[in-house]
Design a protein around this motif. Structure first.
Motif, PDB file in Angstrom:
ATOM      1  N   PRO A  59      14.465  15.682  -1.838  1.00 39.66           N
ATOM      2  CA  PRO A  59      14.248  16.501  -3.038  1.00 39.66           C
ATOM      3  C   PRO A  59      14.106  15.701  -4.342  1.00 39.66           C
ATOM      4  O   PRO A  59      13.292  16.063  -5.189  1.00 39.66           O
ATOM      5  N   PHE A  60      14.830  14.625  -4.498  1.00 43.61           N
ATOM      6  CA  PHE A  60      14.727  13.861  -5.745  1.00 43.61           C
ATOM      7  C   PHE A  60      13.404  13.101  -5.855  1.00 43.61           C
ATOM      8  O   PHE A  60      13.012  12.696  -6.951  1.00 43.61           O
ATOM      9  N   MET A  61      12.689  12.898  -4.731  1.00 41.88           N
ATOM     10  CA  MET A  61      11.413  12.178  -4.770  1.00 41.88           C
ATOM     11  C   MET A  61      10.214  13.083  -5.025  1.00 41.88           C
ATOM     12  O   MET A  61       9.164  12.609  -5.446  1.00 41.88           O
ATOM     13  N   ALA A  62      10.343  14.371  -4.779  1.00 45.69           N
ATOM     14  CA  ALA A  62       9.209  15.291  -4.933  1.00 45.69           C
ATOM     15  C   ALA A  62       8.616  15.250  -6.343  1.00 45.69           C
ATOM     16  O   ALA A  62       7.394  15.136  -6.489  1.00 45.69           O
ATOM     17  N   PRO A  63       9.426  15.310  -7.415  1.00 44.54           N
ATOM     18  CA  PRO A  63       8.819  15.237  -8.755  1.00 44.54           C
ATOM     19  C   PRO A  63       8.132  13.895  -9.029  1.00 44.54           C
ATOM     20  O   PRO A  63       7.126  13.847  -9.744  1.00 44.54           O
ATOM     21  N   VAL A  64       8.649  12.827  -8.456  1.00 40.62           N
ATOM     22  CA  VAL A  64       8.025  11.513  -8.635  1.00 40.62           C
ATOM     23  C   VAL A  64       6.651  11.498  -7.968  1.00 40.62           C
ATOM     24  O   VAL A  64       5.665  11.027  -8.554  1.00 40.62           O
ATOM     25  N   LEU A  65       6.581  12.021  -6.754  1.00 46.94           N
ATOM     26  CA  LEU A  65       5.307  12.046  -6.026  1.00 46.94           C
ATOM     27  C   LEU A  65       4.294  12.954  -6.724  1.00 46.94           C
ATOM     28  O   LEU A  65       3.128  12.573  -6.882  1.00 46.94           O
ATOM     29  N   ARG A  66       4.749  14.148  -7.138  1.00 42.69           N
ATOM     30  CA  ARG A  66       3.840  15.097  -7.796  1.00 42.69           C
ATOM     31  C   ARG A  66       3.438  14.640  -9.196  1.00 42.69           C
ATOM     32  O   ARG A  66       2.272  14.735  -9.573  1.00 42.69           O
ATOM     33  N   GLY A  67       4.404  14.192  -9.974  1.00 44.67           N
ATOM     34  CA  GLY A  67       4.161  13.937 -11.391  1.00 44.67           C
ATOM     35  C   GLY A  67       3.695  12.539 -11.736  1.00 44.67           C
ATOM     36  O   GLY A  67       3.115  12.325 -12.799  1.00 44.67           O
ATOM     37  N   PHE A  68       3.942  11.571 -10.832  1.00 42.66           N
ATOM     38  CA  PHE A  68       3.569  10.193 -11.168  1.00 42.66           C
ATOM     39  C   PHE A  68       2.617   9.579 -10.138  1.00 42.66           C
ATOM     40  O   PHE A  68       1.606   8.992 -10.500  1.00 42.66           O
ATOM     41  N   VAL A  69       2.941   9.717  -8.874  1.00 44.76           N
ATOM     42  CA  VAL A  69       2.139   9.056  -7.841  1.00 44.76           C
ATOM     43  C   VAL A  69       0.785   9.738  -7.663  1.00 44.76           C
ATOM     44  O   VAL A  69      -0.251   9.062  -7.696  1.00 44.76           O
ATOM     45  N   LEU A  70       0.763  11.050  -7.471  1.00 42.62           N
ATOM     46  CA  LEU A  70      -0.515  11.741  -7.245  1.00 42.62           C
ATOM     47  C   LEU A  70      -1.488  11.619  -8.418  1.00 42.62           C
ATOM     48  O   LEU A  70      -2.688  11.413  -8.184  1.00 42.62           O
ATOM     49  N   PRO A  71      -1.052  11.721  -9.673  1.00 39.16           N
ATOM     50  CA  PRO A  71      -2.016  11.536 -10.769  1.00 39.16           C
ATOM     51  C   PRO A  71      -2.617  10.125 -10.823  1.00 39.16           C
ATOM     52  O   PRO A  71      -3.672   9.930 -11.411  1.00 39.16           O
ATOM     53  N   ALA A  73      -3.164   8.273  -7.941  1.00 39.90           N
ATOM     54  CA  ALA A  73      -3.249   8.058  -6.496  1.00 39.90           C
ATOM     55  C   ALA A  73      -4.108   6.864  -6.105  1.00 39.90           C
ATOM     56  O   ALA A  73      -3.738   6.101  -5.209  1.00 39.90           O
ATOM     57  N   THR A  74      -5.238   6.682  -6.733  1.00 36.53           N
ATOM     58  CA  THR A  74      -6.109   5.566  -6.354  1.00 36.53           C
ATOM     59  C   THR A  74      -5.431   4.232  -6.622  1.00 36.53           C
ATOM     60  O   THR A  74      -5.472   3.322  -5.785  1.00 36.53           O
ATOM     61  N   ALA A  75      -4.781   4.107  -7.756  1.00 39.51           N
ATOM     62  CA  ALA A  75      -4.064   2.865  -8.065  1.00 39.51           C
ATOM     63  C   ALA A  75      -2.947   2.623  -7.060  1.00 39.51           C
ATOM     64  O   ALA A  75      -2.776   1.489  -6.571  1.00 39.51           O
ATOM     65  N   PHE A  76      -2.203   3.669  -6.726  1.00 36.30           N
ATOM     66  CA  PHE A  76      -1.123   3.513  -5.747  1.00 36.30           C
ATOM     67  C   PHE A  76      -1.664   3.229  -4.346  1.00 36.30           C
ATOM     68  O   PHE A  76      -1.031   2.525  -3.565  1.00 36.30           O
ATOM     69  N   ALA A  77      -2.833   3.780  -4.033  1.00 31.53           N
ATOM     70  CA  ALA A  77      -3.444   3.509  -2.730  1.00 31.53           C
ATOM     71  C   ALA A  77      -3.786   2.024  -2.606  1.00 31.53           C
ATOM     72  O   ALA A  77      -3.499   1.385  -1.584  1.00 31.53           O
ATOM     73  N   PHE A  78      -4.391   1.469  -3.644  1.00 28.34           N
ATOM     74  CA  PHE A  78      -4.711   0.045  -3.629  1.00 28.34           C
ATOM     75  C   PHE A  78      -3.450  -0.810  -3.653  1.00 28.34           C
ATOM     76  O   PHE A  78      -3.373  -1.834  -2.959  1.00 28.34           O
ATOM     77  N   LEU A  79      -2.466  -0.400  -4.429  1.00 23.65           N
ATOM     78  CA  LEU A  79      -1.190  -1.120  -4.466  1.00 23.65           C
ATOM     79  C   LEU A  79      -0.535  -1.135  -3.084  1.00 23.65           C
ATOM     80  O   LEU A  79      -0.029  -2.174  -2.641  1.00 23.65           O
ATOM     81  N   THR A  80      -0.573  -0.009  -2.397  1.00 22.34           N
ATOM     82  CA  THR A  80      -0.013   0.065  -1.048  1.00 22.34           C
ATOM     83  C   THR A  80      -0.793  -0.822  -0.086  1.00 22.34           C
ATOM     84  O   THR A  80      -0.199  -1.604   0.668  1.00 22.34           O
TER      85      THR A  80
END
Length: 171
Positions: A59-71, A73-80
């Motif tokens: 539950p504590f990660m859901a806002p991080v994924l929705r509010g920071f990672v998904l917006p 996403a392309t940068a995080f995809a390349f970072l991953t």
């Protein structure tokens, strides 16, 4: 190859075997992400984040994924993708084992808390069962940090041997 009789040396070789094995997995994980575009440019990363959000995210990660990672996403995809490649290369080279292990541990913890939540009413043991795919790798990285995974079969050990075998020019 005969195993050394010294227990510490055997542990060093065992840790090196584990390091090399984990390296293989991370190079495989990175390969399709780096050399293909489905994960990085065509929604593969977003697919997995949305799948995590549907069920499995702590539950504590859901806002991080929705509010920071998904917006982003392309940068995080390349970072991953390139992060997994760097972790794999760091482990195979055996020169940047500690930085690669820190990065690997952080990645595994992020994935564990993003995808392995068994639910609020799960029995305590189910938290561990749900996290096996990430917690085992996290423990490997902890072992690499705690031990000396770069002492044998690495660039560092080869350089050290080379330096020791060179005659001293001052003598």
């Amino acid at each position: 190859m005969a195993l050394p009789t010294d227990a510490g040396l055997r542990n060093t070789y065992a840790l090196a075997v584990l390091r090399i094995t984990v390296r293989i997995f991370f190079l495989i994980f990175a390969e399709y992400k780096v050399f293909g575009t489905e994960f990085t440019l065509h929604g593969g990363f977003q697919f997995w984040i949305n799948k995590f959000l549907e069920g499995g995210v702590y539950p504590f990660m859901a806002p991080v994924l929705r509010g920071f990672v998904l917006p982003h996403a392309t940068a995080f995809a390349f970072l991953t993708a390139y992060g997994e490649l760097a972790i794999g290369l760091g482990l195979v080279i055996g020169f940047w084992v500690r930085p690669a292990s820190v990065a690997g541990l952080l990645l595994m913890l992020a994935l564990l808390f993003s995808s392995d939540y068994p639910g609020p009413h799960a029995a305590f043991w189910q938290y561990f069962g749900a996290s096996l795919s990430h917690s085992v790798f996290a423990l490997c990285f902890v072992a690499f940090l705690a031990g000396r995974a770069d002492v044998v079969w690495s660039v560092r050990s080869a350089r050290k041997k080379s330096a020791q075998s060179q005659p001293d020019p001052n003598q």
